[in-house]
Design a protein around this motif. Structure first.
Motif, short mmCIF file in Angstrom:
data_model
loop_
_atom_site.label_atom_id
_atom_site.label_comp_id
_atom_site.label_asym_id
_atom_site.label_seq_id
_atom_site.Cartn_x
_atom_site.Cartn_y
_atom_site.Cartn_z
N UNK A 90 0.81 -1.21 0.00
CA UNK A 90 0.00 0.00 0.00
C UNK A 90 0.85 1.27 0.00
N UNK A 91 2.08 1.16 0.52
CA UNK A 91 2.99 2.31 0.56
C UNK A 91 3.96 2.32 -0.61
N UNK A 92 3.71 1.48 -1.62
CA UNK A 92 4.54 1.39 -2.83
C UNK A 92 5.97 0.96 -2.55
N UNK A 93 6.18 0.21 -1.47
CA UNK A 93 7.50 -0.36 -1.17
C UNK A 93 7.46 -1.82 -1.67
N UNK A 94 7.42 -1.95 -2.99
CA UNK A 94 7.15 -3.24 -3.63
C UNK A 94 8.26 -4.26 -3.43
N UNK A 95 9.50 -3.84 -3.47
CA UNK A 95 10.61 -4.78 -3.28
C UNK A 95 10.58 -5.35 -1.88
N UNK A 96 10.31 -4.51 -0.89
CA UNK A 96 10.21 -4.97 0.50
C UNK A 96 9.05 -5.95 0.65
N UNK A 97 7.90 -5.61 0.05
CA UNK A 97 6.73 -6.50 0.11
C UNK A 97 7.04 -7.83 -0.56
N UNK A 98 7.69 -7.80 -1.71
CA UNK A 98 8.02 -9.04 -2.43
C UNK A 98 8.91 -9.94 -1.59
N UNK A 99 9.87 -9.36 -0.90
CA UNK A 99 10.77 -10.16 -0.08
C UNK A 99 10.02 -10.82 1.08
N UNK A 100 9.10 -10.10 1.70
CA UNK A 100 8.33 -10.68 2.81
C UNK A 100 7.43 -11.79 2.28
N UNK A 101 6.70 -11.52 1.19
CA UNK A 101 5.83 -12.54 0.61
C UNK A 101 6.64 -13.77 0.19
N UNK A 102 7.82 -13.56 -0.43
CA UNK A 102 8.66 -14.67 -0.87
C UNK A 102 9.07 -15.54 0.31
N UNK A 103 9.50 -14.89 1.38
CA UNK A 103 9.91 -15.64 2.57
C UNK A 103 8.75 -16.46 3.13
N UNK A 104 7.59 -15.85 3.23
CA UNK A 104 6.41 -16.55 3.74
C UNK A 104 5.99 -17.70 2.81
N UNK A 105 6.08 -17.47 1.51
CA UNK A 105 5.74 -18.52 0.54
C UNK A 105 6.68 -19.70 0.68
N UNK A 106 7.96 -19.41 0.79
CA UNK A 106 8.95 -20.49 0.93
C UNK A 106 8.74 -21.26 2.24
N UNK A 134 -0.63 -19.24 -3.08
CA UNK A 134 -1.23 -17.91 -2.94
C UNK A 134 -0.19 -16.87 -2.57
N UNK A 135 0.72 -17.22 -1.70
CA UNK A 135 1.77 -16.28 -1.31
C UNK A 135 2.76 -16.04 -2.45
N UNK A 136 3.00 -17.04 -3.28
CA UNK A 136 3.84 -16.84 -4.46
C UNK A 136 3.15 -15.91 -5.46
N UNK A 157 7.36 -13.86 -13.21
CA UNK A 157 6.94 -15.01 -14.02
C UNK A 157 7.37 -16.31 -13.35
N UNK A 158 8.59 -16.35 -12.82
CA UNK A 158 9.08 -17.55 -12.12
C UNK A 158 8.19 -17.89 -10.93
N UNK A 159 7.76 -16.87 -10.19
CA UNK A 159 6.91 -17.11 -9.02
C UNK A 159 5.52 -17.59 -9.44
N UNK A 203 5.73 -23.55 1.84
CA UNK A 203 6.09 -24.73 1.03
C UNK A 203 6.88 -25.73 1.87
N UNK A 204 7.82 -25.23 2.67
CA UNK A 204 8.61 -26.11 3.54
C UNK A 204 7.73 -26.83 4.56
N UNK A 205 6.64 -26.20 4.97
CA UNK A 205 5.73 -26.80 5.96
C UNK A 205 4.64 -27.66 5.30
N UNK A 206 4.82 -27.95 4.01
CA UNK A 206 3.89 -28.77 3.25
C UNK A 206 2.49 -28.16 3.23
N UNK A 207 2.44 -26.88 2.91
CA UNK A 207 1.18 -26.15 2.77
C UNK A 207 1.15 -25.57 1.34
#
Length: 171
Positions: free
Chosen positions: A11-27, A40-42, A59-61, A30-34
């Motif tokens: 919402x604050x246009x800090x897209x790179x920061x948001x992407x890193x948080x979402x990526x970490x949560x997505x990974x 959705x997080x990817x 595209x990779x995500x 996946x590690x927790x077999x969810x």
């Protein structure tokens, strides 16, 4: 808490920061077999990466999300994901990336022994006109945007947030 931070960063246009948080949560999901939550997080990671101008990484995500949706037995969502993301890419002038996403997404579907037409019919049957309540705009648990075709419906008046798993009552 991390999801709220990621959505606030978007919402604050800090897209790179948001992407890193979402990526970490997505990974982590996946590690927790969810796999569905990881998918959705990817997809959220991809949205943030596109907003940050990192189209190839986005595209990779999306491709990873497609694999995870199939793994999580939610393959019926794949055609809509592909159609929606390729349309956005083409609209923004990224035709080569859209073509790659379509081609590789179709290959993933076929490698899983699935048919594009079967998945489309499944998705259409699942989204047949059902009278449901109105979702709030955002999840009270994590602040994520809630879209009727992206939540897991448990009843006509109850849905699950795809990001944090909170149960949402409709109005």
């Amino acid at each position: 808490r991390a999801l709220r931070q990621a959505h606030a960063a978007m919402e604050s246009s800090r897209f790179t920061e948001a992407a890193e948080i979402f990526r970490r949560l997505a990974d982590e999901a996946a590690e927790r077999d969810m796999p569905v939550r990881a998918a959705d997080l990817n997809l959220q990671t991809a949205r943030a990466l596109w907003a940050a101008g990192q189209t190839a990484a986005a595209v990779e995500r999306v491709l990873l999300a497609i694999r995870l949706l199939i793994q999580g037995h939610r393959a019926e969502r794949v055609p809509r994901v592909l159609e929606k993301t390729t349309a956005v890419l083409r609209q923004k002038g990224y035709s080569a990336e859209a073509d790659r996403l379509e081609r590789e997404g179709t290959q993933i579907i076929e490698a899983a022994g699935l048919s594009w037409e079967h998945l489309r019919r499944q998705g259409a049957a699942g989204s047949a006109a059902v009278r449901r309540g109105t979702l709030p705009a955002h999840c009270s648990g994590c602040g994520a945007p809630l879209l009727p075709d992206e939540v897991e419906w448990h009843a006509d008046d109850t849905a699950e947030c795809p990001y944090c798993g909170a149960i949402i009552k409709t109005s």
